[in-house]
Design an enzyme around this catalytic site. Structure first.
Site, PDB file in Angstrom:
ATOM      1  N   GLN A  16       0.810  -1.218   0.000  1.00 14.90           N
ATOM      2  CA  GLN A  16       0.000   0.000   0.000  1.00 14.90           C
ATOM      3  C   GLN A  16       0.843   1.268   0.000  1.00 14.90           C
ATOM      4  OE1 GLN A  16      -2.657  -1.793   3.281  1.00 14.90           O
ATOM      5  NE2 GLN A  16      -4.072  -0.500   2.148  1.00 14.90           N
ATOM      6  N   HIS A  48      -2.266  -4.622 -13.046  1.00 19.82           N
ATOM      7  CA  HIS A  48      -1.783  -4.478 -14.427  1.00 19.82           C
ATOM      8  C   HIS A  48      -2.665  -5.203 -15.431  1.00 19.82           C
ATOM      9  CE1 HIS A  48       2.482  -3.857 -12.574  1.00 19.82           C
ATOM     10  NE2 HIS A  48       1.722  -2.778 -12.486  1.00 19.82           N
ATOM     11  N   ASP A  83       2.122   0.598  -8.168  1.00 18.78           N
ATOM     12  CA  ASP A  83       3.405   0.770  -8.869  1.00 18.78           C
ATOM     13  C   ASP A  83       4.293   1.792  -8.166  1.00 18.78           C
ATOM     14  OD1 ASP A  83       2.295  -0.974 -10.656  1.00 18.78           O
ATOM     15  OD2 ASP A  83       2.437   0.347 -12.402  1.00 18.78           O
ATOM     16  N   ARG A 127       3.730  -0.597  13.017  1.00 22.72           N
ATOM     17  CA  ARG A 127       3.340  -1.866  12.404  1.00 22.72           C
ATOM     18  C   ARG A 127       3.500  -1.749  10.896  1.00 22.72           C
ATOM     19  NH1 ARG A 127      -2.284  -4.689  11.043  1.00 22.72           N
ATOM     20  NH2 ARG A 127      -1.246  -6.404  10.014  1.00 22.72           N
ATOM     21  N   HIS A 144       0.999  -9.484   4.331  1.00 23.94           N
ATOM     22  CA  HIS A 144      -0.125  -8.559   4.231  1.00 23.94           C
ATOM     23  C   HIS A 144      -0.574  -8.531   2.761  1.00 23.94           C
ATOM     24  CE1 HIS A 144      -2.171  -5.023   6.422  1.00 23.94           C
ATOM     25  NE2 HIS A 144      -2.761  -5.116   5.247  1.00 23.94           N
ATOM     26  N   ASN A 199      -1.952 -11.058   8.103  1.00 25.78           N
ATOM     27  CA  ASN A 199      -2.931 -10.010   8.310  1.00 25.78           C
ATOM     28  C   ASN A 199      -4.272 -10.445   7.729  1.00 25.78           C
ATOM     29  OD1 ASN A 199      -3.775  -7.148   8.899  1.00 25.78           O
ATOM     30  ND2 ASN A 199      -4.252  -7.256   6.716  1.00 25.78           N
ATOM     31  N   GLU A 200      -5.261 -10.570   8.591  1.00 30.35           N
ATOM     32  CA  GLU A 200      -6.645 -10.792   8.177  1.00 30.35           C
ATOM     33  C   GLU A 200      -6.847 -12.001   7.271  1.00 30.35           C
ATOM     34  OE1 GLU A 200      -8.333  -7.165   6.691  1.00 30.35           O
ATOM     35  OE2 GLU A 200      -8.154  -6.191   8.629  1.00 30.35           O
ATOM     36  N   ASN A 213      -8.033  -6.682  14.254  1.00 33.39           N
ATOM     37  CA  ASN A 213      -8.284  -5.524  13.395  1.00 33.39           C
ATOM     38  C   ASN A 213      -9.780  -5.273  13.457  1.00 33.39           C
ATOM     39  OD1 ASN A 213      -5.621  -5.831  12.717  1.00 33.39           O
ATOM     40  ND2 ASN A 213      -5.972  -6.159  10.531  1.00 33.39           N
ATOM     41  N   TYR A 249     -13.001  -2.458  12.613  1.00 31.78           N
ATOM     42  CA  TYR A 249     -13.471  -1.209  12.029  1.00 31.78           C
ATOM     43  C   TYR A 249     -14.959  -0.998  12.236  1.00 31.78           C
ATOM     44  CZ  TYR A 249      -9.059  -0.972   9.412  1.00 31.78           C
ATOM     45  OH  TYR A 249      -7.737  -0.900   9.057  1.00 31.78           O
ATOM     46  N   GLU A 268      -5.287  -2.923  14.139  1.00 30.85           N
ATOM     47  CA  GLU A 268      -5.798  -1.908  13.200  1.00 30.85           C
ATOM     48  C   GLU A 268      -7.137  -1.395  13.702  1.00 30.85           C
ATOM     49  OE1 GLU A 268      -6.259  -2.921   9.019  1.00 30.85           O
ATOM     50  OE2 GLU A 268      -4.293  -3.885   8.984  1.00 30.85           O
TER      51      GLU A 268
HETATM   52  C1  PNW Z   1      -7.868  -3.803   6.399  1.00 32.27           C
HETATM   53  N1  PNW Z   1     -14.069  -5.166   6.973  1.00 32.27           N
HETATM   54  O1  PNW Z   1      -8.792  -4.417   5.557  1.00 32.27           O
HETATM   55  C2  PNW Z   1      -6.487  -4.068   5.843  1.00 32.27           C
HETATM   56  O2  PNW Z   1      -5.687  -4.781   6.745  1.00 32.27           O
HETATM   57  C3  PNW Z   1      -5.775  -2.858   5.367  1.00 32.27           C
HETATM   58  O3  PNW Z   1      -4.737  -3.204   4.504  1.00 32.27           O
HETATM   59  C4  PNW Z   1      -6.770  -1.906   4.741  1.00 32.27           C
HETATM   60  O4  PNW Z   1      -6.178  -0.835   4.084  1.00 32.27           O
HETATM   61  C5  PNW Z   1      -7.671  -1.418   5.860  1.00 32.27           C
HETATM   62  O5  PNW Z   1      -8.211  -2.483   6.609  1.00 32.27           O
HETATM   63  C6  PNW Z   1      -8.814  -0.514   5.383  1.00 32.27           C
HETATM   64  O6  PNW Z   1      -9.666  -1.190   4.506  1.00 32.27           O
HETATM   65  C7  PNW Z   1     -10.101  -4.557   5.956  1.00 32.27           C
HETATM   66  O7  PNW Z   1     -14.882  -5.512   6.096  1.00 32.27           O
HETATM   67  C8  PNW Z   1     -10.983  -5.091   5.039  1.00 32.27           C
HETATM   68  O8  PNW Z   1     -14.462  -4.953   8.163  1.00 32.27           O
HETATM   69  C9  PNW Z   1     -12.297  -5.291   5.381  1.00 32.27           C
HETATM   70  C10 PNW Z   1     -12.749  -4.955   6.635  1.00 32.27           C
HETATM   71  C11 PNW Z   1     -11.874  -4.427   7.551  1.00 32.27           C
HETATM   72  C12 PNW Z   1     -10.561  -4.213   7.208  1.00 32.27           C
END
Ligand code: PNW
Length: 490
Positions: free
Chosen positions: A26, A46, A59, A84, A129, A173-174, A317, A319, A386
């Protein structure tokens, strides 16, 4: 569901640590520079650019391959305890195997780690990741069980080469996003779209690969390097739309077992293996489809035991929270698929919005998730690896600040009221960056990056100031100088 209560607790406990996160693909760019190999995200952007919202790619990304010193200055300004970051597998091992080491990749990460050390910033390094070397994807990627060996070799190489400088590792990661989004769908590279099949082949391999990387460190490297290894699991936390509806309550639990439990149960539960409801649902659906075996392969006794307990901390992680509205097949579900196997209809109609359709702001869901983890997995020590909010890149990012403040406040609530052992917090992310299929259209950074200027200048947003104060004081701000000024209507 959604309440913004006045913060009851403001002080973080002694020893609680703060950091920010990024991921190699990223931010680094330099996608084919100095010997780096192609990875699945290079390949996707690509070859199928129509899958990236703004046609962008990694890129150049934020060019951190060249500008890492600037990044470290920003980290130092914020005053973070740890950073991290992730290693790009294909920058270190261009074809994924250890018979071809890219010396420039080793140089790059050594210089970055040394720059962090010079500022007393602890690295927390993720081995994987999402940016699998394309050469390994050509062999089937995570659907190929031989990936267990390739991942163990890669981990071994990283521990041996960098382990003197790194005390904390994250294997994956995830895993949900890797297996479901990338193998069961086209939401992430390599976009295999083997729904209901490839996703479960992936989890079988990934959990075994994780366990092998953990045991390798524990037995061979830990005695000398004295570090820790964990995994970061993403949750969308599910709640019943109507908490008095018994069916919805059961289905929300089912959805949480399918989402978080898919990877947490084999590692963190007492019993080990996949959650019972997953085993049941997938077996039932597979039989109804006329298959001879469940699409979800089970772990035998050896692997159940080998995977159980292989994480020194629970990395979360988090959100957002979604709702379960009833039983049945979600209208958006393919057949067969993970979502059809869950057997619930879900909705994102909850909380307030962000720039990402999936990201709804529901702070109370975070507290419920953390209490559930304490109950379900015998009170594990937890790192939030996260947490963050997306907008369109505003500098006065009041909504991001209130997101951080409300979610951090829920962490303090569960630490103080429920004794949940949250030890640290990581904000996603240091700077606006290549947000996978969303390109640069959704921005999560504490720093703004102007991608139309070739110099890619970084500018601190108001949230960077908020986060800096938070870390300096180890407490949530008492008076809210970060509140959006009321708009005076004439
Ligand atoms: C994470 N959800 O992805 C990733 O670890 C990061 O690389 C990404 O940039 C960041 O969160 C923001 O999207 C996620 O659906 C994908 O809850 C999906 C979810 C959460 C995090």
């Amino acid at each position: 569901l959604c309440h913004t209560a006045l913060a009851e607790y403001t002080k973080f406990p002694e020893g609680f640590t703060f950091g920010v996160a990024t991921a190699a693909h990223q931010i680094e760019g330099g996608w084919n520079e100095n010997g780096k190999g192609e990875n699945v995200w290079d390949h996707l952007s690509h070859n199928r650019p129509e899958l990236i919202a703004d046609g962008s790619s990694g890129d150049v990304a934020t060019d951190s391959y060249h500008r890492y010193r600037e990044d470290v200055e920003e980290l130092a300004y914020l005053g973070v305890d740890f950073y991290r970051m992730s290693f790009s597998w294909a920058r270190l091992l261009p074809n994924g195997r250890i018979d071809n080491v890219n010396a420039d990749g080793v140089r790059y990460y050594n210089e970055l780690l040394d720059a962090l050390a010079a500022h007393n910033i602890e690295p927390l390094v993720t081995l994987f990741h999402w940016d699998l070397p394309q050469a390994l994807q050509d062999l089937g990627g995570w659907a190929n069980p031989h990936m267990i060996d390739y991942f163990r070799d890669y981990a071994d190489f990283c521990y041996k080469t960098f382990g003197g400088k790194i005390k904390s590792w994250i294997t994956f990661n995830e895993p949900y996003e890797i297996c479901e989004d990338a193998y069961g769908d086209i939401l992430k590279a390599p976009a295999v779209n083997s729904h209901g099949v490839g996703n479960y082949l992936c989890s079988d391999t990934l959990l075994k690969a994780h366990a092998e990387a953990y045991h390798l460190y524990n037995e061979t490297y830990k005695p000398v390097q004295d570090g820790k290894v964990m995994i970061s699991i993403n949750s969308i936390w599910y709640e019943p739309k109507d908490p008095s509806n018994a069916e919805q309550v059961v289905l929300a639990e089912t959805a949480n077992q399918f989402k978080f439990g898919w990877f947490a149960h084999p590692i963190f539960s007492q019993q080990g293996g996949y959650p019972a409801v997953m085993i049941e649902n997938v077996a039932r659906n597979s039989a109804a489809e006329g298959l001879k075996r469940s699409r979800l392969t089970q772990f035998d006794e050896y692997w159940t035991a080998r995977i159980k307990g292989t994480s020194d901390f629970l990395g979360i992680n988090h959100y957002t929270t979604h709702l379960v509205t009833g039983a049945g097949v979600d209208p958006g579900a393919k057949s067969p698929s993970w979502l059809k196997d869950v057997g619930a209809v879900v909705s994102t109609d909850v909380g307030t919005d962000s720039a990402s359709a999936w990201l709804r702001v529901v702070p109370s869901g975070f507290a419920n998730l953390l209490r559930w983890c304490k109950r379900s997995y015998s009170d594990p020590p937890i790192y939030i690896t996260e947490n963050g909010y997306s907008d369109r890149g505003e500098l006065m990012d009041y909504k991001r600040i209130s997101y951080f403040n409300d979610y951090l406040s829920e962490i303090l609530n569960v630490i103080n009221d429920d004794g949940v052992r949250v030890l640290g917090y990581t904000a996603w992310t240091l700077m606006d960056n290549f947000e996978w299929r969303a390109g640069f259209s959704e921005r999560f950074g504490l720093y703004h990056v102007n991608i139309t200027d070739p110099a890619l200048p970084r500018t601190a947003k108001l949230s960077a100031d908020y986060f800096k104060q938070l870390i300096a004081n180890r407490e949530l701000p008492k008076e809210n100088k970060y509140k959006e000024p009321a708009i005076t209507k004439v």
